[in-house]
Design a protein around this motif. Structure first.
Motif, PDB file in Angstrom:
ATOM      1  N   LEU A 166       0.856  -1.186   0.000  1.00 50.86           N
ATOM      2  CA  LEU A 166       0.000   0.000   0.000  1.00 50.86           C
ATOM      3  C   LEU A 166       0.892   1.236   0.000  1.00 50.86           C
ATOM      4  O   LEU A 166       1.568   1.544   0.983  1.00 50.86           O
ATOM      5  CB  LEU A 166      -0.924  -0.006   1.221  1.00 50.86           C
ATOM      6  CG  LEU A 166      -2.070  -1.016   1.171  1.00 50.86           C
ATOM      7  CD1 LEU A 166      -2.795  -1.062   2.509  1.00 50.86           C
ATOM      8  CD2 LEU A 166      -3.045  -0.662   0.050  1.00 50.86           C
ATOM      9  N   ASN A 167       0.892   1.945  -1.122  1.00 49.24           N
ATOM     10  CA  ASN A 167       1.761   3.111  -1.267  1.00 49.24           C
ATOM     11  C   ASN A 167       1.217   4.026  -2.361  1.00 49.24           C
ATOM     12  O   ASN A 167       0.754   3.549  -3.404  1.00 49.24           O
ATOM     13  CB  ASN A 167       3.185   2.668  -1.632  1.00 49.24           C
ATOM     14  CG  ASN A 167       4.207   3.779  -1.500  1.00 49.24           C
ATOM     15  OD1 ASN A 167       3.961   4.787  -0.842  1.00 49.24           O
ATOM     16  ND2 ASN A 167       5.354   3.611  -2.124  1.00 49.24           N
ATOM     17  N   GLY A 168       1.221   5.330  -2.104  1.00 50.49           N
ATOM     18  CA  GLY A 168       0.866   6.312  -3.113  1.00 50.49           C
ATOM     19  C   GLY A 168      -0.599   6.352  -3.480  1.00 50.49           C
ATOM     20  O   GLY A 168      -0.963   6.783  -4.576  1.00 50.49           O
ATOM     21  N   GLU A 169      -1.478   5.956  -2.575  1.00 51.11           N
ATOM     22  CA  GLU A 169      -2.906   5.856  -2.890  1.00 51.11           C
ATOM     23  C   GLU A 169      -3.751   6.523  -1.813  1.00 51.11           C
ATOM     24  O   GLU A 169      -3.347   6.637  -0.660  1.00 51.11           O
ATOM     25  CB  GLU A 169      -3.295   4.375  -3.017  1.00 51.11           C
ATOM     26  CG  GLU A 169      -4.732   4.115  -3.457  1.00 51.11           C
ATOM     27  CD  GLU A 169      -5.049   4.752  -4.791  1.00 51.11           C
ATOM     28  OE1 GLU A 169      -5.499   5.929  -4.763  1.00 51.11           O
ATOM     29  OE2 GLU A 169      -4.852   4.115  -5.828  1.00 51.11           O
ATOM     30  N   VAL A 170      -4.951   6.949  -2.215  1.00 53.15           N
ATOM     31  CA  VAL A 170      -5.952   7.494  -1.287  1.00 53.15           C
ATOM     32  C   VAL A 170      -7.067   6.471  -1.146  1.00 53.15           C
ATOM     33  O   VAL A 170      -7.632   6.018  -2.150  1.00 53.15           O
ATOM     34  CB  VAL A 170      -6.540   8.822  -1.792  1.00 53.15           C
ATOM     35  CG1 VAL A 170      -7.543   9.368  -0.780  1.00 53.15           C
ATOM     36  CG2 VAL A 170      -5.440   9.840  -2.053  1.00 53.15           C
TER      37      VAL A 170
END
Length: 249
Positions: A233-237
Motif C-alpha cells: 500500500l503506497n501512493g494511494e488514497v
C-alpha cells in the motif's frame, strides 16, 4: 511493518481520529508521541504528548526532536490534525468568503500536513531500514476532497490538496524506502459531530449506504493499522466512507 516497540508520531492525537489512532498503536506496542495544540490527557503508558502548531516549522521541528529524544527516531507518522470551517463563497449581503478563513484551512490542513511529512522524512532518511522499508506516513484527507458540499470551499480545497500530494510525495520518498498513504474518511463520530443533537447524528448516519451509521474513530485507526502492515500500500488514497457520495448540502 510490525509496530511493536516502533516509535510513532500522531498529529491531532488529543481527540477524535487522532486519539483513537494513538491508542490503537499503543495497544499494538508502539511508542507513541502525540503532537497537538490541545493538551492530551488520560494517556496510557508509552504515549507521550507534546504541544505544537503544525504550521510552524520551528515548533514541529522541536516537537519531533523531543519525541525522538524520548522514544527514538519515529518510523510511523499519522497526520490527523485539521479544521473544518464552513463558509459560502458569497454569503449573506453579498459578503465574500473570508480570505483569512480560507488561508487558515489551507495552512493547517495542507501546509501543516506537508510540514510534518518533510520534517519527519528528513529525520528518518538516515536511519537504517527495517526489512524493506524505513517507515510509513498516513495522511488524512476527506470525502469532501471529491464531494465538497455547499460551504466547504476552503475545507474541500485543502483536503483535495492532501489527496493530490499523496502520489508525488510517495514517489519522492520511494528511494528512501518510506511509504505514503492517505485515508479519506466519510462521516465519522468525531468531537465536532458529537456536538450535534442525537437526531442530527442519526439522520447523517442514515445517509451512509452501508453500514447506515456514522463511522467510529476506532475504524479509522484500524485502517491505519492495515496500511502499516501491508507494504504494497503506497501512493494511494483510500475512501473510508461506507460508499457515501455527499449531496450538495
Amino acid at each position: 511493518m510490525n509496530v511493536n516497540e516502533v516509535p510513532a508520531i500522531v498529529t491531532g492525537g488529543a481527540s477524535g481520529l487522532g486519539r483513537a489512532t494513538a491508542l490503537r498503536l499503543a495497544e499494538l506496542g508502539a511508542r507513541v508521541a502525540i503532537l497537538d495544540r490541545q493538551v492530551a490527557t488520560d494517556l496510557p503508558d508509552g504515549v507521550a504528548a507534546f504541544t505544537a502548531d503544525v504550521t510552524s516549522e520551528t515548533e514541529i521541528g522541536e516537537a519531533i526532536a523531543a519525541a525522538e529524544a524520548k522514544h527514538g527516531v519515529a518510523r510511523i507518522l499519522v497526520n490527523c490534525a485539521g479544521i473544518a470551517p464552513a463558509m459560502k463563497t458569497v454569503g449573506r449581503d453579498a459578503k465574500p468568503h473570508s480570505l483569512d478563513t480560507f488561508r487558515k484551512a489551507v495552512e493547517i490542513n495542507l501546509i501543516g500536513t506537508f510540514n510534518l511529512i518533510a520534517q519527519f522524512a528528513a529525520r528518518l532518511s538516515t536511519a537504517e531500514p527495517v526489512g524493506e522499508e524505513r517507515g510509513v506516513i498516513v495522511n488524512t484527507a476527506s470525502v469532501a476532497a471529491y464531494d465538497g458540499q455547499i460551504g466547504q470551499a476552503a475545507y474541500a480545497a485543502s483536503k483535495a490538496g492532501v489527496a493530490g500530494l499523496t502520489l508525488p510525495v510517495a514517489r519522492d520518498l520511494a528511494a528512501l524506502k518510506i511509504r505514503v498513504m492517505t485515508i479519506a474518511p466519510g462521516l465519522f463520530l468525531t468531537p465536532m459531530m458529537q456536538g450535534f443533537p442525537q437526531e442530527v447524528q442519526d439522520a447523517l448516519g442514515a445517509q451512509v449506504p452501508h453500514p447506515a451509521r456514522l463511522g467510529k474513530p476506532e475504524e479509522y485507526a484500524g485502517m491505519v493499522e492495515a496500511i502499516i502492515a501491508n507494504p504494497m500500500l503506497n501512493g494511494e488514497v483510500i475512501r473510508l466512507d461506507g460508499a457515501i457520495r455527499m449531496a450538495p448540502r
